[in-house]
Design an enzyme around this catalytic site. Structure first.
Site, PDB file in Angstrom:
ATOM      1  N   LYS A 171       0.838  -1.207   0.000  1.00  0.00           N
ATOM      2  CA  LYS A 171       0.000   0.000   0.000  1.00  0.00           C
ATOM      3  C   LYS A 171       0.869   1.253   0.000  1.00  0.00           C
ATOM      4  O   LYS A 171       0.629   2.191  -0.754  1.00  0.00           O
ATOM      5  CB  LYS A 171      -0.900  -0.020   1.240  1.00  0.00           C
ATOM      6  CG  LYS A 171      -1.518   1.323   1.567  1.00  0.00           C
ATOM      7  CD  LYS A 171      -2.354   1.281   2.818  1.00  0.00           C
ATOM      8  CE  LYS A 171      -1.616   1.611   4.095  1.00  0.00           C
ATOM      9  NZ  LYS A 171      -1.253   3.033   4.260  1.00  0.00           N
ATOM     10  N   ASN A 172       1.889   1.257   0.852  1.00  0.00           N
ATOM     11  CA  ASN A 172       2.686   2.477   1.001  1.00  0.00           C
ATOM     12  C   ASN A 172       3.627   2.739  -0.170  1.00  0.00           C
ATOM     13  O   ASN A 172       4.228   3.807  -0.252  1.00  0.00           O
ATOM     14  CB  ASN A 172       3.479   2.444   2.313  1.00  0.00           C
ATOM     15  CG  ASN A 172       2.580   2.709   3.512  1.00  0.00           C
ATOM     16  OD1 ASN A 172       1.398   3.034   3.351  1.00  0.00           O
ATOM     17  ND2 ASN A 172       3.132   2.579   4.708  1.00  0.00           N
ATOM     18  N   ARG A 224      -4.012  10.544   5.443  1.00  0.00           N
ATOM     19  CA  ARG A 224      -2.968  11.542   5.502  1.00  0.00           C
ATOM     20  C   ARG A 224      -2.077  11.523   4.260  1.00  0.00           C
ATOM     21  O   ARG A 224      -1.565  12.551   3.820  1.00  0.00           O
ATOM     22  CB  ARG A 224      -2.147  11.258   6.757  1.00  0.00           C
ATOM     23  CG  ARG A 224      -1.178  12.276   7.121  1.00  0.00           C
ATOM     24  CD  ARG A 224      -0.306  11.771   8.240  1.00  0.00           C
ATOM     25  NE  ARG A 224       1.073  12.057   7.927  1.00  0.00           N
ATOM     26  CZ  ARG A 224       1.641  13.229   8.144  1.00  0.00           C
ATOM     27  NH1 ARG A 224       0.957  14.187   8.717  1.00  0.00           N
ATOM     28  NH2 ARG A 224       2.887  13.449   7.807  1.00  0.00           N
ATOM     29  N   CYS A 258      -4.020  12.861  14.071  1.00  0.00           N
ATOM     30  CA  CYS A 258      -4.669  11.592  13.785  1.00  0.00           C
ATOM     31  C   CYS A 258      -4.445  10.687  14.971  1.00  0.00           C
ATOM     32  O   CYS A 258      -3.734  11.045  15.899  1.00  0.00           O
ATOM     33  CB  CYS A 258      -4.168  10.972  12.496  1.00  0.00           C
ATOM     34  SG  CYS A 258      -2.607  10.166  12.657  1.00  0.00           S
ATOM     35  N   ARG A 303       0.996  14.689  13.389  1.00  0.00           N
ATOM     36  CA  ARG A 303       1.922  14.379  12.296  1.00  0.00           C
ATOM     37  C   ARG A 303       2.013  15.565  11.363  1.00  0.00           C
ATOM     38  O   ARG A 303       1.295  15.665  10.384  1.00  0.00           O
ATOM     39  CB  ARG A 303       1.448  13.131  11.548  1.00  0.00           C
ATOM     40  CG  ARG A 303       1.411  11.918  12.446  1.00  0.00           C
ATOM     41  CD  ARG A 303       0.651  10.780  11.829  1.00  0.00           C
ATOM     42  NE  ARG A 303       1.437  10.005  10.892  1.00  0.00           N
ATOM     43  CZ  ARG A 303       0.964   8.931  10.269  1.00  0.00           C
ATOM     44  NH1 ARG A 303      -0.271   8.528  10.471  1.00  0.00           N
ATOM     45  NH2 ARG A 303       1.715   8.260   9.441  1.00  0.00           N
ATOM     46  N   ASP A 332       5.320   0.435  11.959  1.00  0.00           N
ATOM     47  CA  ASP A 332       4.078  -0.179  11.482  1.00  0.00           C
ATOM     48  C   ASP A 332       3.953  -1.651  11.872  1.00  0.00           C
ATOM     49  O   ASP A 332       2.923  -2.266  11.605  1.00  0.00           O
ATOM     50  CB  ASP A 332       3.960  -0.035   9.954  1.00  0.00           C
ATOM     51  CG  ASP A 332       3.570   1.380   9.553  1.00  0.00           C
ATOM     52  OD1 ASP A 332       3.241   2.191  10.430  1.00  0.00           O
ATOM     53  OD2 ASP A 332       3.588   1.677   8.339  1.00  0.00           O
ATOM     54  N   ARG A 367      -8.281  -0.360   5.472  1.00  0.00           N
ATOM     55  CA  ARG A 367      -7.482   0.681   4.809  1.00  0.00           C
ATOM     56  C   ARG A 367      -6.213   0.086   4.212  1.00  0.00           C
ATOM     57  O   ARG A 367      -5.700   0.623   3.229  1.00  0.00           O
ATOM     58  CB  ARG A 367      -7.078   1.766   5.821  1.00  0.00           C
ATOM     59  CG  ARG A 367      -8.185   2.716   6.199  1.00  0.00           C
ATOM     60  CD  ARG A 367      -7.640   3.845   7.042  1.00  0.00           C
ATOM     61  NE  ARG A 367      -6.375   4.308   6.486  1.00  0.00           N
ATOM     62  CZ  ARG A 367      -5.364   4.795   7.199  1.00  0.00           C
ATOM     63  NH1 ARG A 367      -5.469   4.909   8.498  1.00  0.00           N
ATOM     64  NH2 ARG A 367      -4.256   5.187   6.609  1.00  0.00           N
TER      65      ARG A 367
HETATM   66  C1  UD1 Z   1       4.816   6.797   6.424  1.00  0.00           C
HETATM   67  C2  UD1 Z   1       3.922   5.591   6.232  1.00  0.00           C
HETATM   68  C3  UD1 Z   1       3.385   5.109   7.582  1.00  0.00           C
HETATM   69  C4  UD1 Z   1       4.538   4.856   8.546  1.00  0.00           C
HETATM   70  C5  UD1 Z   1       5.467   6.063   8.606  1.00  0.00           C
HETATM   71  C6  UD1 Z   1       6.728   5.800   9.418  1.00  0.00           C
HETATM   72  C7  UD1 Z   1       3.003   6.010   4.032  1.00  0.00           C
HETATM   73  C8  UD1 Z   1       1.829   6.344   3.213  1.00  0.00           C
HETATM   74  N1  UD1 Z   1       2.825   5.985   5.359  1.00  0.00           N
HETATM   75  O1  UD1 Z   1       4.026   7.832   6.990  1.00  0.00           O
HETATM   76  O2  UD1 Z   1       2.665   3.915   7.367  1.00  0.00           O
HETATM   77  O3  UD1 Z   1       4.032   4.614   9.834  1.00  0.00           O
HETATM   78  O4  UD1 Z   1       5.880   6.450   7.287  1.00  0.00           O
HETATM   79  O5  UD1 Z   1       7.417   4.719   8.896  1.00  0.00           O
HETATM   80  O6  UD1 Z   1       4.072   5.733   3.509  1.00  0.00           O
HETATM   81  N2  UD1 Z   1       7.411  14.421  10.726  1.00  0.00           N
HETATM   82  C9  UD1 Z   1       7.523  15.754  11.035  1.00  0.00           C
HETATM   83  N3  UD1 Z   1       7.411  16.678  10.014  1.00  0.00           N
HETATM   84  C10 UD1 Z   1       7.172  16.315   8.731  1.00  0.00           C
HETATM   85  C11 UD1 Z   1       7.038  14.951   8.441  1.00  0.00           C
HETATM   86  C12 UD1 Z   1       7.166  14.020   9.453  1.00  0.00           C
HETATM   87  O7  UD1 Z   1       7.737  16.134  12.186  1.00  0.00           O
HETATM   88  O8  UD1 Z   1       7.068  17.190   7.866  1.00  0.00           O
HETATM   89  C13 UD1 Z   1       7.559  13.392  11.789  1.00  0.00           C
HETATM   90  C14 UD1 Z   1       6.289  12.612  12.065  1.00  0.00           C
HETATM   91  O9  UD1 Z   1       5.448  13.283  12.964  1.00  0.00           O
HETATM   92  C15 UD1 Z   1       6.838  11.321  12.627  1.00  0.00           C
HETATM   93  C16 UD1 Z   1       8.143  11.131  11.826  1.00  0.00           C
HETATM   94  O10 UD1 Z   1       8.467  12.416  11.336  1.00  0.00           O
HETATM   95  O11 UD1 Z   1       7.147  11.469  13.981  1.00  0.00           O
HETATM   96  C17 UD1 Z   1       8.069  10.144  10.689  1.00  0.00           C
HETATM   97  O12 UD1 Z   1       6.914  10.396   9.925  1.00  0.00           O
HETATM   98  P1  UD1 Z   1       6.831  10.137   8.359  1.00  0.00           P
HETATM   99  O13 UD1 Z   1       7.948   9.264   7.916  1.00  0.00           O
HETATM  100  O14 UD1 Z   1       6.659  11.432   7.660  1.00  0.00           O
HETATM  101  O15 UD1 Z   1       5.479   9.325   8.238  1.00  0.00           O
HETATM  102  P2  UD1 Z   1       4.535   9.335   6.988  1.00  0.00           P
HETATM  103  O16 UD1 Z   1       5.334   9.595   5.768  1.00  0.00           O
HETATM  104  O17 UD1 Z   1       3.340  10.154   7.246  1.00  0.00           O
END
Ligand code: UD1
Length: 417
Positions: free
Chosen positions: A22-23, A93, A117, A122, A305, A397
């Site tokens: 999915k990701n 998201r 969420c 996030r 995850d 999902r």
């Molecule tokens: C992706 C995955 C999700 C997984 C996560 C971490 C997808 C669609 N989803 O989510 O399943 O749990 O990676 O492996 O691929 N952060 C910030 N600022 C930002 C972006 C992130 O502070 O601009 C923080 C987040 O709050 C979190 C960390 O960085 O603590 C990692 O998040 P991130 O890797 O961005 O997660 P997603 O990409 O949303």
């Protein structure tokens, strides 16, 4: 609302095919916004988030069709909105993944802020700072983020932390920027590497995917491509944890062992017997599960995850284990539900101590997010008696046909509507 009824305990045994990730599919679908030619994607799983992304792309002017099991995304002529509305972003998201491609291709994008969420706040500040480094103007108004740039220009950007979708947004935007972009402290997940393969297949020039530094030469245009999505390491990993937990014997087909290495390494330490051959991974659970401490971390660390599912496993280990969640705050919502099934778990901030082994007994439990649902389903399979997992829409999902796959492995799981 759909729910699962599970009659346990069962020992999981047999073989199961990994679905596409999915990701990896979500950013691949967003990449269809980068060209005006069709994108053909193989092994896209049929799960709710994919439908949501399909609806969002439809809204943005990309039509979709299923042909021979592949997803064909065809951009239509312009005149479509450049906006991802709140109704779609709030349920997923990852809708934020359209930000980079829309900006790069159309010079403008407006995306609803995802907000909080269930698994914590996030933010997307790194996505925005990265796009600014390529020359975009960013403004926030009425709950929406708006980005503009007549032409994106290659630039240098260092992520404050490795962010998966943030890195993906920047890869897509930089692929159509003028000049060279250097990104540092990039996320290194296998899904990033898969996206780079797809984009390079569309004519982009991305080097270093899977490393901390990526160098991207911008191109004037990208073309269509055909691409097969990698296997879902989180989905597959869930079944392998289930095999270990139920002292079962499960062969996962079509998976990439290298992508699952952080989990496989850990399961071996827990005492599982692991056999890897090309295209398949066999895991046999031990008679006694050894407890191990765990800390989640960005790839190549242990994936957040799979943390919830691993906690279910540790409730059956011979002794005490401690799990630290370092990626997301508030990601232990499965712990109180596991406790209602008989587990002994003490949560203190981002750490949980699990005292095993405790026999689990069936109960009515509530799924709170995608991976927490999978944890509760595994617990239900291992528990004595009847478990009802409510709010299975979270599970839908991201898990393709989970009840069917579990039935095939010998579990008594049915979906009640
Ligand atoms: C992706 C995955 C999700 C997984 C996560 C971490 C997808 C669609 N989803 O989510 O399943 O749990 O990676 O492996 O691929 N952060 C910030 N600022 C930002 C972006 C992130 O502070 O601009 C923080 C987040 O709050 C979190 C960390 O960085 O603590 C990692 O998040 P991130 O890797 O961005 O997660 P997603 O990409 O949303």
């Amino acid at each position: 609302m759909d729910r699962f009824r599970i009659l346990g305990p069962s020992r999981l045994a047999g073989s199961v095919e990994a679905s596409g990730a999915k990701n990896a599919s979500l950013p691949a679908m967003a990449a269809s916004l980068l060209s005006d030619e069709p994108l053909v994607l193989g092994r896209v799983p049929r799960v709710r988030d994919i439908t949501t992304m399909g609806r969002l792309l439809e809204h943005l002017g990309v039509s979709r069709a299923h042909e021979d099991g592949r997803l064909v995304l065809t951009p239509r002529d312009n005149g479509n909105p450049d906006e991802a509305p709140y109704e779609l972003v709030k349920t997923m998201r990852a809708s934020v993944l359209v930000l980079g491609p829309l900006l790069a291709r159309r010079g403008h994008a407006r995306v609803s802020l995802p907000g909080g969420c269930a698994i914590g706040v996030r933010p997307i500040d790194q996505h925005l700072a990265g796009l600014e480094a390529l020359g975009a103007e960013v403004s926030l108004e009425h709950g929406y983020v708006e980005v503009r740039a007549r032409h994106l220009l290659g630039g240098r950007f260092r992520f404050a932390m490795p962010t998966v979708t943030g890195t993906e947004n920047l890869m897509m935007a930089a692929s159509l920027a003028r000049g060279t972009t250097v990104l540092d402290n990039c996320a290194r997940e296998p899904e990033i590497v898969d996206l780079a393969r797809l984009l390079n297949g569309m004519g982009a020039s991305i080097e270093g995917a899977g490393d901390e530094r990526m160098v991207i030469e911008g191109r004037e245009r990208l073309h269509g491509a055909e691409h097969r999505i990698i296997a879902d390491r989180i989905e597959g990993g869930t079944y392998l944890i289930g095999a270990t937990m139920t002292r079962g014997d499960v062969t996962l087909l079509g998976a990439e062992a290298a992508d699952l290495a952080p989990l496989l390494h850990r399961l071996a330490e827990n005492g599982a017997d692991i056999e890897i051959s090309p295209d398949r991974i066999r895991v046999r659970g031990p008679s006694e599960i050894r407890p191990r401490d765990l800390q989640t971390a960005p790839h190549p660390g242990f994936p957040t995850d799979l943390q919830a599912q691993y906690m279910a496993l540790m409730t059956q280990a011979q002794g005490v284990s401690e799990i630290s969640e370092t990626v997301f705050e508030n990601r232990f919502q499965h712990a109180p539900e596991l406790m209602r099934m008989g587990a002994d778990i003490r949560v203190d901030g981002g750490r949980a101590q699990i005292h095993g082994p405790n026999p689990l007994s069936g109960a009515q439990v509530m799924a709170t997010d995608l991976r927490a649902s999978a944890c509760l389903v595994l617990a239900g399979v291992a528990a004595r008696g009847e478990t009802e997992v409510l709010r299975i829409y979270h599970l839908d999902r991201g898990y393709e046909g989970m009840e069917l796959k579990l039935q095939k492995l010998g579990a008594h799981v049915e979906r009640l509507r």
